[in-house]
Scaffold this motif. Sequence first.
Motif, PDB file in Angstrom:
ATOM      1  N   SER A  41     158.948  79.592   7.334  1.00  0.00           N
ATOM      2  CA  SER A  41     159.967  79.805   8.351  1.00  0.00           C
ATOM      3  C   SER A  41     160.419  81.262   8.386  1.00  0.00           C
ATOM      4  O   SER A  41     160.560  81.856   9.468  1.00  0.00           O
ATOM      5  N   SER A  76     159.722  83.466  11.747  1.00  0.00           N
ATOM      6  CA  SER A  76     160.884  83.976  12.480  1.00  0.00           C
ATOM      7  C   SER A  76     161.009  85.491  12.316  1.00  0.00           C
ATOM      8  O   SER A  76     161.373  86.197  13.262  1.00  0.00           O
ATOM      9  N   ASN A  92     152.916  76.755  14.473  1.00  0.00           N
ATOM     10  CA  ASN A  92     154.183  76.052  14.430  1.00  0.00           C
ATOM     11  C   ASN A  92     154.038  74.563  14.121  1.00  0.00           C
ATOM     12  O   ASN A  92     154.983  73.808  14.254  1.00  0.00           O
TER      13      ASN A  92
END
Length: 163
Positions: A97, A101, A154
């Motif tokens: 993550s 991000s 993802n």
Amino acid sequence: MLSVISQIPPVDPSASLRTTLLLRLTGDVLQSIPGYTPATETLPLLLAWLNDLDQAWLAVLRGQAWDPEECRGIDVELPPGAHCTPMSQTERTRLRSLLISGSSSLEEWLEGLDTTGEGSVEITLQRLGLEQAFNDLFSATLAEMGSLGSVEVNDPNGMVGTC
């Protein structure tokens, strides 16, 4: 900081400390970079450091020791009775993550790059020879975790069975 954290031995109980500190450093750095104005003269240094970070994560994921001269992980023989606990699924998910991000934030951050006379960020990065390096950010770590290849980045199913 990266070099110091990376040199923490990959054996228990130190291995979990190395993972925890590297997660913290990764999150802090990737959140902080967009607070600065991107400049063409510092982008190569940033990319080199981010590549070292990628290599540090590979070493952690593989349970390797860190070679500070080569800035990469190396296989070492564990002492008798020593154990190296792999990263937990929670830590791997958090890392994934952070990297995804953070990469997205860096792409947005690059839009602030001065492209006067060149027209676009892509053309400026091509001229600097940095486009491929930005496209490959953290690709080694994500591939090691099973997040690249035929599986969409993802898709959390890409991580099943990788611990």
